[in-house]
Motif scaffolding. Structure first.
Motif, PDB file in Angstrom:
ATOM      1  N   ALA A  59       0.843  -1.204   0.000  1.00  0.00           N
ATOM      2  CA  ALA A  59       0.000   0.000   0.000  1.00  0.00           C
ATOM      3  C   ALA A  59       0.878   1.253   0.000  1.00  0.00           C
ATOM      4  O   ALA A  59       0.578   2.225  -0.703  1.00  0.00           O
ATOM      5  CB  ALA A  59      -0.932  -0.015   1.209  1.00  0.00           C
ATOM      6  N   ALA A  60       1.949   1.244   0.785  1.00  0.00           N
ATOM      7  CA  ALA A  60       2.850   2.397   0.816  1.00  0.00           C
ATOM      8  C   ALA A  60       3.484   2.619  -0.556  1.00  0.00           C
ATOM      9  O   ALA A  60       3.682   3.762  -0.988  1.00  0.00           O
ATOM     10  CB  ALA A  60       3.933   2.190   1.871  1.00  0.00           C
ATOM     11  N   THR A  61       3.796   1.540  -1.255  1.00  0.00           N
ATOM     12  CA  THR A  61       4.371   1.660  -2.599  1.00  0.00           C
ATOM     13  C   THR A  61       3.336   2.191  -3.586  1.00  0.00           C
ATOM     14  O   THR A  61       3.639   3.054  -4.406  1.00  0.00           O
ATOM     15  CB  THR A  61       4.901   0.297  -3.074  1.00  0.00           C
ATOM     16  N   LEU A  62       2.102   1.695  -3.504  1.00  0.00           N
ATOM     17  CA  LEU A  62       1.050   2.144  -4.423  1.00  0.00           C
ATOM     18  C   LEU A  62       0.720   3.623  -4.225  1.00  0.00           C
ATOM     19  O   LEU A  62       0.325   4.302  -5.169  1.00  0.00           O
ATOM     20  CB  LEU A  62      -0.206   1.298  -4.246  1.00  0.00           C
ATOM     21  N   LYS A  63       0.887   4.129  -3.017  1.00  0.00           N
ATOM     22  CA  LYS A  63       0.612   5.548  -2.751  1.00  0.00           C
ATOM     23  C   LYS A  63       1.554   6.453  -3.523  1.00  0.00           C
ATOM     24  O   LYS A  63       1.265   7.621  -3.727  1.00  0.00           O
ATOM     25  CB  LYS A  63       0.749   5.849  -1.259  1.00  0.00           C
ATOM     26  N   ARG A  64       2.676   5.919  -3.964  1.00  0.00           N
ATOM     27  CA  ARG A  64       3.656   6.720  -4.712  1.00  0.00           C
ATOM     28  C   ARG A  64       3.333   6.795  -6.207  1.00  0.00           C
ATOM     29  O   ARG A  64       3.978   7.549  -6.928  1.00  0.00           O
ATOM     30  CB  ARG A  64       5.053   6.161  -4.509  1.00  0.00           C
ATOM     31  N   LEU A  65       2.349   6.026  -6.668  1.00  0.00           N
ATOM     32  CA  LEU A  65       1.958   6.095  -8.078  1.00  0.00           C
ATOM     33  C   LEU A  65       1.230   7.398  -8.359  1.00  0.00           C
ATOM     34  O   LEU A  65       0.572   7.965  -7.484  1.00  0.00           O
ATOM     35  CB  LEU A  65       1.043   4.918  -8.432  1.00  0.00           C
ATOM     36  N   ASP A  66       1.335   7.872  -9.590  1.00  0.00           N
ATOM     37  CA  ASP A  66       0.644   9.097  -9.994  1.00  0.00           C
ATOM     38  C   ASP A  66      -0.862   8.924  -9.837  1.00  0.00           C
ATOM     39  O   ASP A  66      -1.429   7.918 -10.241  1.00  0.00           O
ATOM     40  CB  ASP A  66       0.960   9.441 -11.448  1.00  0.00           C
ATOM     41  N   GLY A  67      -1.498   9.932  -9.256  1.00  0.00           N
ATOM     42  CA  GLY A  67      -2.950   9.940  -9.129  1.00  0.00           C
ATOM     43  C   GLY A  67      -3.494   9.219  -7.916  1.00  0.00           C
ATOM     44  O   GLY A  67      -4.699   9.199  -7.701  1.00  0.00           O
ATOM     45  N   VAL A  68      -2.638   8.607  -7.090  1.00  0.00           N
ATOM     46  CA  VAL A  68      -3.107   7.855  -5.923  1.00  0.00           C
ATOM     47  C   VAL A  68      -2.896   8.694  -4.669  1.00  0.00           C
ATOM     48  O   VAL A  68      -1.781   9.102  -4.361  1.00  0.00           O
ATOM     49  CB  VAL A  68      -2.355   6.509  -5.786  1.00  0.00           C
ATOM     50  N   ARG A  69      -3.987   8.976  -3.940  1.00  0.00           N
ATOM     51  CA  ARG A  69      -3.872   9.688  -2.666  1.00  0.00           C
ATOM     52  C   ARG A  69      -3.700   8.705  -1.518  1.00  0.00           C
ATOM     53  O   ARG A  69      -2.932   8.946  -0.597  1.00  0.00           O
ATOM     54  CB  ARG A  69      -5.110  10.539  -2.411  1.00  0.00           C
ATOM     55  N   ARG A 112      -1.622  -3.222 -10.916  1.00  0.00           N
ATOM     56  CA  ARG A 112      -1.770  -4.682 -11.012  1.00  0.00           C
ATOM     57  C   ARG A 112      -0.425  -5.344 -11.313  1.00  0.00           C
ATOM     58  O   ARG A 112      -0.051  -6.333 -10.686  1.00  0.00           O
ATOM     59  CB  ARG A 112      -2.798  -5.028 -12.088  1.00  0.00           C
ATOM     60  N   ARG A 113       0.340  -4.778 -12.269  1.00  0.00           N
ATOM     61  CA  ARG A 113       1.659  -5.329 -12.595  1.00  0.00           C
ATOM     62  C   ARG A 113       2.601  -5.280 -11.400  1.00  0.00           C
ATOM     63  O   ARG A 113       3.357  -6.218 -11.148  1.00  0.00           O
ATOM     64  CB  ARG A 113       2.271  -4.573 -13.790  1.00  0.00           C
ATOM     65  N   LEU A 114       2.537  -4.183 -10.655  1.00  0.00           N
ATOM     66  CA  LEU A 114       3.395  -4.042  -9.482  1.00  0.00           C
ATOM     67  C   LEU A 114       3.071  -5.119  -8.446  1.00  0.00           C
ATOM     68  O   LEU A 114       3.963  -5.742  -7.896  1.00  0.00           O
ATOM     69  CB  LEU A 114       3.198  -2.658  -8.874  1.00  0.00           C
ATOM     70  N   LEU A 115       1.793  -5.366  -8.197  1.00  0.00           N
ATOM     71  CA  LEU A 115       1.397  -6.383  -7.225  1.00  0.00           C
ATOM     72  C   LEU A 115       1.789  -7.781  -7.680  1.00  0.00           C
ATOM     73  O   LEU A 115       2.268  -8.592  -6.881  1.00  0.00           O
ATOM     74  CB  LEU A 115      -0.112  -6.323  -6.982  1.00  0.00           C
ATOM     75  N   VAL A 116       1.581  -8.065  -8.952  1.00  0.00           N
ATOM     76  CA  VAL A 116       1.923  -9.395  -9.482  1.00  0.00           C
ATOM     77  C   VAL A 116       3.428  -9.627  -9.370  1.00  0.00           C
ATOM     78  O   VAL A 116       3.871 -10.730  -9.038  1.00  0.00           O
ATOM     79  CB  VAL A 116       1.433  -9.535 -10.946  1.00  0.00           C
ATOM     80  N   ALA A 117       4.214  -8.596  -9.598  1.00  0.00           N
ATOM     81  CA  ALA A 117       5.665  -8.742  -9.495  1.00  0.00           C
ATOM     82  C   ALA A 117       6.126  -8.872  -8.044  1.00  0.00           C
ATOM     83  O   ALA A 117       7.123  -9.529  -7.769  1.00  0.00           O
ATOM     84  CB  ALA A 117       6.355  -7.546 -10.156  1.00  0.00           C
ATOM     85  N   ALA A 118       5.393  -8.267  -7.109  1.00  0.00           N
ATOM     86  CA  ALA A 118       5.827  -8.253  -5.713  1.00  0.00           C
ATOM     87  C   ALA A 118       5.421  -9.492  -4.930  1.00  0.00           C
ATOM     88  O   ALA A 118       6.080  -9.853  -3.967  1.00  0.00           O
ATOM     89  CB  ALA A 118       5.280  -7.015  -5.015  1.00  0.00           C
ATOM     90  N   VAL A 119       4.327 -10.133  -5.324  1.00  0.00           N
ATOM     91  CA  VAL A 119       3.818 -11.287  -4.571  1.00  0.00           C
ATOM     92  C   VAL A 119       4.077 -12.553  -5.383  1.00  0.00           C
ATOM     93  O   VAL A 119       3.512 -12.720  -6.468  1.00  0.00           O
ATOM     94  CB  VAL A 119       2.307 -11.133  -4.275  1.00  0.00           C
ATOM     95  N   PRO A 120       4.904 -13.452  -4.881  1.00  0.00           N
ATOM     96  CA  PRO A 120       5.205 -14.679  -5.619  1.00  0.00           C
ATOM     97  C   PRO A 120       3.944 -15.530  -5.838  1.00  0.00           C
ATOM     98  O   PRO A 120       3.165 -15.759  -4.916  1.00  0.00           O
ATOM     99  CB  PRO A 120       6.186 -15.428  -4.708  1.00  0.00           C
ATOM    100  N   GLY A 121       3.742 -15.945  -7.075  1.00  0.00           N
ATOM    101  CA  GLY A 121       2.618 -16.813  -7.412  1.00  0.00           C
ATOM    102  C   GLY A 121       1.318 -16.094  -7.679  1.00  0.00           C
ATOM    103  O   GLY A 121       0.318 -16.721  -8.034  1.00  0.00           O
ATOM    104  N   LEU A 122       1.286 -14.776  -7.527  1.00  0.00           N
ATOM    105  CA  LEU A 122       0.060 -14.017  -7.761  1.00  0.00           C
ATOM    106  C   LEU A 122      -0.119 -13.798  -9.260  1.00  0.00           C
ATOM    107  O   LEU A 122       0.790 -13.335  -9.945  1.00  0.00           O
ATOM    108  CB  LEU A 122       0.122 -12.672  -7.029  1.00  0.00           C
ATOM    109  N   LEU A 123      -1.296 -14.159  -9.753  1.00  0.00           N
ATOM    110  CA  LEU A 123      -1.610 -14.002 -11.168  1.00  0.00           C
ATOM    111  C   LEU A 123      -2.465 -12.759 -11.368  1.00  0.00           C
ATOM    112  O   LEU A 123      -3.243 -12.383 -10.483  1.00  0.00           O
ATOM    113  CB  LEU A 123      -2.347 -15.239 -11.679  1.00  0.00           C
ATOM    114  N   PRO A 124      -2.344 -12.105 -12.550  1.00  0.00           N
ATOM    115  CA  PRO A 124      -3.083 -10.853 -12.776  1.00  0.00           C
ATOM    116  C   PRO A 124      -4.593 -10.988 -12.593  1.00  0.00           C
ATOM    117  O   PRO A 124      -5.235 -10.063 -12.089  1.00  0.00           O
ATOM    118  CB  PRO A 124      -2.734 -10.483 -14.218  1.00  0.00           C
TER     119      PRO A 124
END
Length: 187
Positions: A59-69, A112-124
């Motif tokens: 969540a802390a990483t996603l907050k750094r994306l453009d447009g995310v408060r 979605r790509r960031l989460l899939v890359a960060a969590v092993p075995g997580l599919l889109p």
């Protein structure tokens, strides 16, 4: 002797006053109710803590994306312990993104790509992302003289303006004293 003993005991008590780490502000209180807090932590409790900690970091990483408060990430990961049966066969993620404004929408596919890359075995297709757009909320403004500032910043703005006013008055007083002394010398 008594005074030395008292000082020694107070130093011990002072060093042990807070043996626990400080509570994180963004950590929900419910986690402490679910997870055991004793000296021995069960594998299930450890698994829940790991899921929760990983969700907070994502969540802390996603907050750094453009447009995310703001962002919340809830993970459901299969257990890695061979002795514990997991109710989850594949990892899944539920994400809530709060957009900064109606115009600035976060990039859902990038998240979605960031989460899939960060969590092993997580599919889109196992990542569910919801975007919440602020609904015409207005920022509460407070008037301080000719200025309008956010309510959260009012104390700081008053302190700064008060300090500046004090410095201007002090400068005026110093100039008056210097001026009077010069007049006295010339007369």
């Amino acid at each position: 002797m008594r005074k030395a003993l008292l000082v020694y005991l107070l130093s011990i008590v002072g060093s042990c006053a807070s043996p626990l780490p400080p509570e994180r502000k963004d950590e929900p209180a419910e986690l402490s109710n679910i997870v055991g807090t004793g000296l021995l932590v069960s594998p299930a409790d450890e698994h829940l803590r790991r899921e929760h900690a990983q969700g907070l970091e994502l969540a802390a990483t996603l907050k750094r994306l453009d447009g995310v408060r703001d962002a919340r990430v809830h993970l459901s990961l299969p257990s890695t312990s061979p002795l514990q049966r997991s109710a989850v066969a594949e990892p899944t993620a539920a994400v809530l993104l709060l957009a900064r404004s109606k115009d600035a929408q976060p990039n859902v596919e990038k998240a979605r790509r960031l989460l899939v890359a960060a969590v092993p075995g997580l599919l889109p297709h196992r990542v569910d992302i919801e975007v919440s757009v602020p609904s015409g909320e207005s920022l509460a403004l407070v008037s301080i003289g000719p200025l309008k500032v956010a309510q959260e910043s009012a104390f700081l703005a008053r302190a700064i303006l008060g300090t500046l006013l004090g410095l201007v008055l002090l400068q005026g007083a110093v100039l008056c004293v210097v001026g009077f002394r010069r007049r006295e010398r010339t007369h």
